[in-house]
Design a protein around this motif. Structure first.
Motif, PDB file in Angstrom:
ATOM      1  N   THR A  25       0.808  -1.228   0.000  1.00  0.00           N
ATOM      2  CA  THR A  25       0.000   0.000   0.000  1.00  0.00           C
ATOM      3  C   THR A  25       0.837   1.271   0.000  1.00  0.00           C
ATOM      4  O   THR A  25       0.435   2.277   0.539  1.00  0.00           O
ATOM      5  CB  THR A  25      -0.963   0.004   1.192  1.00  0.00           C
ATOM      6  OG1 THR A  25      -0.220  -0.135   2.396  1.00  0.00           O
ATOM      7  CG2 THR A  25      -1.993  -1.101   1.076  1.00  0.00           C
ATOM      8  N   GLN A  26       1.975   1.240  -0.644  1.00  0.00           N
ATOM      9  CA  GLN A  26       2.755   2.445  -0.823  1.00  0.00           C
ATOM     10  C   GLN A  26       2.287   3.141  -2.092  1.00  0.00           C
ATOM     11  O   GLN A  26       2.152   2.499  -3.127  1.00  0.00           O
ATOM     12  CB  GLN A  26       4.238   2.116  -0.983  1.00  0.00           C
ATOM     13  CG  GLN A  26       4.864   1.528   0.262  1.00  0.00           C
ATOM     14  CD  GLN A  26       6.285   1.135  -0.023  1.00  0.00           C
ATOM     15  OE1 GLN A  26       6.550  -0.027  -0.255  1.00  0.00           O
ATOM     16  NE2 GLN A  26       7.175   2.087  -0.036  1.00  0.00           N
ATOM     17  N   ASP A  27       2.035   4.430  -1.999  1.00  0.00           N
ATOM     18  CA  ASP A  27       1.674   5.196  -3.199  1.00  0.00           C
ATOM     19  C   ASP A  27       0.528   4.531  -3.957  1.00  0.00           C
ATOM     20  O   ASP A  27       0.637   4.184  -5.126  1.00  0.00           O
ATOM     21  CB  ASP A  27       2.898   5.359  -4.095  1.00  0.00           C
ATOM     22  CG  ASP A  27       2.656   6.342  -5.237  1.00  0.00           C
ATOM     23  OD1 ASP A  27       1.833   7.255  -5.057  1.00  0.00           O
ATOM     24  OD2 ASP A  27       3.278   6.185  -6.297  1.00  0.00           O
ATOM     25  N   GLY A  28      -0.582   4.298  -3.265  1.00  0.00           N
ATOM     26  CA  GLY A  28      -1.714   3.590  -3.850  1.00  0.00           C
ATOM     27  C   GLY A  28      -1.644   2.136  -3.440  1.00  0.00           C
ATOM     28  O   GLY A  28      -1.072   1.792  -2.415  1.00  0.00           O
ATOM     29  N   HIS A  29      -2.181   1.270  -4.240  1.00  0.00           N
ATOM     30  CA  HIS A  29      -2.154  -0.169  -3.971  1.00  0.00           C
ATOM     31  C   HIS A  29      -1.441  -0.855  -5.113  1.00  0.00           C
ATOM     32  O   HIS A  29      -1.801  -0.669  -6.277  1.00  0.00           O
ATOM     33  CB  HIS A  29      -3.577  -0.726  -3.848  1.00  0.00           C
ATOM     34  CG  HIS A  29      -4.257  -0.319  -2.595  1.00  0.00           C
ATOM     35  ND1 HIS A  29      -4.249  -1.084  -1.459  1.00  0.00           N
ATOM     36  CD2 HIS A  29      -4.941   0.796  -2.287  1.00  0.00           C
ATOM     37  CE1 HIS A  29      -4.914  -0.469  -0.500  1.00  0.00           C
ATOM     38  NE2 HIS A  29      -5.345   0.675  -0.982  1.00  0.00           N
ATOM     39  N   SER A  30      -0.434  -1.649  -4.766  1.00  0.00           N
ATOM     40  CA  SER A  30       0.293  -2.435  -5.755  1.00  0.00           C
ATOM     41  C   SER A  30       0.184  -3.897  -5.378  1.00  0.00           C
ATOM     42  O   SER A  30       0.128  -4.246  -4.197  1.00  0.00           O
ATOM     43  CB  SER A  30       1.778  -2.046  -5.786  1.00  0.00           C
ATOM     44  OG  SER A  30       1.941  -0.721  -6.193  1.00  0.00           O
ATOM     45  N   ARG A  40      -1.237  -2.036 -10.446  1.00  0.00           N
ATOM     46  CA  ARG A  40      -1.358  -0.942  -9.490  1.00  0.00           C
ATOM     47  C   ARG A  40      -2.738  -0.325  -9.626  1.00  0.00           C
ATOM     48  O   ARG A  40      -3.283  -0.239 -10.735  1.00  0.00           O
ATOM     49  CB  ARG A  40      -0.316   0.150  -9.761  1.00  0.00           C
ATOM     50  CG  ARG A  40       1.096  -0.348  -9.743  1.00  0.00           C
ATOM     51  CD  ARG A  40       2.137   0.735  -9.826  1.00  0.00           C
ATOM     52  NE  ARG A  40       2.101   1.503 -11.056  1.00  0.00           N
ATOM     53  CZ  ARG A  40       3.111   2.238 -11.507  1.00  0.00           C
ATOM     54  NH1 ARG A  40       4.244   2.299 -10.841  1.00  0.00           N
ATOM     55  NH2 ARG A  40       3.000   2.907 -12.628  1.00  0.00           N
ATOM     56  N   ARG A  42      -4.531   3.247  -8.468  1.00  0.00           N
ATOM     57  CA  ARG A  42      -4.242   4.572  -7.933  1.00  0.00           C
ATOM     58  C   ARG A  42      -5.458   5.466  -8.093  1.00  0.00           C
ATOM     59  O   ARG A  42      -6.337   5.203  -8.924  1.00  0.00           O
ATOM     60  CB  ARG A  42      -3.077   5.181  -8.695  1.00  0.00           C
ATOM     61  CG  ARG A  42      -1.876   4.285  -8.598  1.00  0.00           C
ATOM     62  CD  ARG A  42      -0.651   5.035  -8.741  1.00  0.00           C
ATOM     63  NE  ARG A  42       0.360   4.168  -8.120  1.00  0.00           N
ATOM     64  CZ  ARG A  42       1.589   4.118  -8.476  1.00  0.00           C
ATOM     65  NH1 ARG A  42       1.992   4.859  -9.421  1.00  0.00           N
ATOM     66  NH2 ARG A  42       2.433   3.340  -7.872  1.00  0.00           N
ATOM     67  N   ASP A  43      -5.471   6.524  -7.318  1.00  0.00           N
ATOM     68  CA  ASP A  43      -6.526   7.518  -7.462  1.00  0.00           C
ATOM     69  C   ASP A  43      -6.241   8.367  -8.689  1.00  0.00           C
ATOM     70  O   ASP A  43      -5.127   8.846  -8.872  1.00  0.00           O
ATOM     71  CB  ASP A  43      -6.596   8.415  -6.225  1.00  0.00           C
ATOM     72  CG  ASP A  43      -7.033   7.661  -4.987  1.00  0.00           C
ATOM     73  OD1 ASP A  43      -7.795   6.686  -5.139  1.00  0.00           O
ATOM     74  OD2 ASP A  43      -6.615   8.031  -3.886  1.00  0.00           O
TER      75      ASP A  43
END
Length: 96
Positions: A25-30, A40, A42-43
């Motif tokens: 869950t770094q910088d969105g969800h991967s 990934r 991301r918003d």
């Protein structure tokens, strides 16, 4: 617990069915296999989720998500991205 978007929930359900996948869950969800991310979420603009998968040359490609999304195609793109990122020994052992 935070609310999960329907897009993330759907991608999570597909990605976690694949062998040796974990969510980060770094910088969105991967979602990763081995040490390599293969999808990934991301918003995006206006609160819409953006789904990205690896293409055949290992670049990130956006997958359009909308009201008329063909989720079978999205699932295939996620699985193909997993195959591109998975360690060779996992693929040789039978993969998915």
């Amino acid at each position: 617990m935070t609310d999960v978007s329907p897009v993330l929930a759907r991608v999570r359900a597909v990605a976690l069915l694949l062998p040796d996948v974990e969510e980060r869950t770094q910088d969105g969800h991967s979602f990763v296999v081995g040490d390599a991310a293969f999808v990934r979420v991301r918003d995006g603009e206006n609160g819409a989720a953006v789904v990205q998968v690896l293409d055949d040359v290992h670049h990130w490609a956006d997958v359009a998500i909308g009201a008329d999304t063909d989720w079978t195609l999205v699932e295939d793109r996620i699985a193909h991205s997993w195959e591109l990122a998975a360690p060779r020994d996992l693929l040789e052992a039978g993969g998915r």
